[in-house]
Design an enzyme around this catalytic site. Structure first.
Site, short mmCIF file in Angstrom:
data_model
loop_
_atom_site.label_atom_id
_atom_site.label_comp_id
_atom_site.label_asym_id
_atom_site.label_seq_id
_atom_site.Cartn_x
_atom_site.Cartn_y
_atom_site.Cartn_z
NE ARG A 231 -1.72 49.80 1.24
CZ ARG A 231 -1.44 49.93 -0.31
NH1 ARG A 231 -0.10 50.13 -0.60
NH2 ARG A 231 -2.34 50.46 -1.29
CD GLU A 260 2.28 55.49 2.77
OE1 GLU A 260 1.50 55.89 1.64
OE2 GLU A 260 2.79 54.47 2.71
CG HIS A 278 2.79 54.66 -1.32
ND1 HIS A 278 2.00 54.09 -0.32
CD2 HIS A 278 2.71 53.57 -2.24
CE1 HIS A 278 1.25 53.37 -0.76
NE2 HIS A 278 1.60 52.96 -1.92
C1 MLT Z 1 -1.58 50.37 -4.95
O1 MLT Z 1 -2.23 49.96 -3.84
O2 MLT Z 1 -1.92 50.31 -5.93
C2 MLT Z 1 -0.19 51.20 -4.74
O3 MLT Z 1 0.12 51.09 -3.41
C3 MLT Z 1 -0.16 52.48 -5.43
C4 MLT Z 1 -0.49 53.55 -4.80
O4 MLT Z 1 -1.20 53.64 -3.89
O5 MLT Z 1 -0.09 54.78 -5.24
#
Ligand code: MLT
Length: 311
Positions: A231, A260, A278
């Site tokens: 994160r 983001e 991401h």
């Molecule tokens: C998640 O929390 O599963 C990942 O960061 C994937 C996403 O958010 O696309």
């Protein structure tokens, strides 16, 4: 008949599963908070990835909502506290994108060690930078994994052929230590000072403060690399940028950002930083698995009250 809103783009297997279960489903992506507030009272279930921010305002307007499902692991885009107050169940799909995320972290490690993005970009331009590109080998180095949940564990398995020493900093490892004889459970301080590559696979801190501070960089090896596919707020971008510019560390690879989509960021154009948008979990395989998981879990809950992977 229950009704579900899918508000982020995801594999259409989710929609098909709801339809097969006789659950009404609408796919409406790219909506603003105001637009969601207007329509959310119609729905009993809501499915999101990371783009939709399920805010307090949305939850308070959601008079008939019983469940919010996150196709993915992190639920930091959902106001879980307000959802709990309103007796709305929040579910995620742990494990669904574990391998994808760990493989991307590994790809970032190899890319930053071998300067692959720079080599690719310059070769495409007809510049022959052979003598300016000298990589670092992964073999026999020390990998520090911060957070040893699904992704951290998977990364430790992926690097098995590289004869690496693995240091782990995790709150839960001591009780599981016998399952992982190949890793060493150490303090965060020890991990950052001894590792050649430090890869973050933990959750954000409760107060959202970064785990690694300016002082930590001074204790790291100047040849060390930071990888963040967890994160954005775990590694303060400004401190990381300073550490790179002051040669306190050798490089970094970052897939997640404090804000983001990252349209502007202090790390942009830092030649020692490799950045991806991401995408760690974005594989064909994982997108099907998380869509399937979330649709099955929400269907089971709405049709029979069964709760799986609640947070
Ligand atoms: C998640 O929390 O599963 C990942 O960061 C994937 C996403 O958010 O696309």
């Amino acid at each position: 008949m229950p009704k579900v809103l899918i508000s982020d783009a995801m594999n259409n297997i989710a929609q098909k599963i709801f339809e097969k279960n006789n659950i009404n489903v609408d796919v409406k992506t790219g909506l603003s908070e105001e637009e969601i507030i207007k329509i959310i009272p119609e729905y009993n279930g809501m499915v999101v990835r990371s783009a939709t921010k399920v805010t307090k305002n949305i939850i308070e307007a959601a008079k008939n909502l019983k469940v919010i499902g996150r196709a993915g692991a992190g639920v930091d885009n959902i106001d879980v506290v307000t959802a709990k107050e309103k007796n709305i169940i929040v579910m995620n799909t742990p494990g669904g994108n574990t391998n994808a995320t760990a493989e991307h972290a590994f790809a970032l490690i190899m890319s930053v060690l071998r300067k692959t993005p720079f080599a690719n970009e310059t070769t495409h331009k007809g510049q022959w930078e052979k003598k300016n590109i000298k990589g670092t080998e992964l073999s026999k180095k020390t990998l520090g994994i911060v957070g040893f949940g699904n992704v951290g564990v998977r990364l430790s398995h992926l690097v098995k052929g590289f004869d690496m020493k693995i240091l782990v900093n995790s709150k839960s490892l001591s009780s599981r230590k016998k399952d992982f004889p190949n890793v060493n459970d150490v303090s965060f301080e020890e991990l950052i000072s001894k590792s050649d590559i430090i890869s973050f696979h933990c959750k954000s801190t409760a107060d959202g403060k970064p785990l690694i501070t300016k002082e930590h960089y001074k204790k790291m090896k100047p040849t060390a690399y930071i990888i963040n596919a967890a994160r954005g707020n775990i590694v303060d971008e400004s401190d990381l940028n300073d550490a790179l510019n002051e040669n306190l560390i050798a490089g970094a690879a970052v897939d997640v950002f404090s804000k983001e989509p990252a349209k502007e960021n202090i790390l942009f154009n830092n030649p020692k930083a490799i950045l991806t948008p991401h995408i760690a979990a974005s594989t064909s395989e994982a997108s099907i698995v998380v869509a399937e998981m979330v649709a099955n879990q929400i269907s089971d809950f709405l049709l029979s009250g069964k709760k799986l992977n609640t947070v």
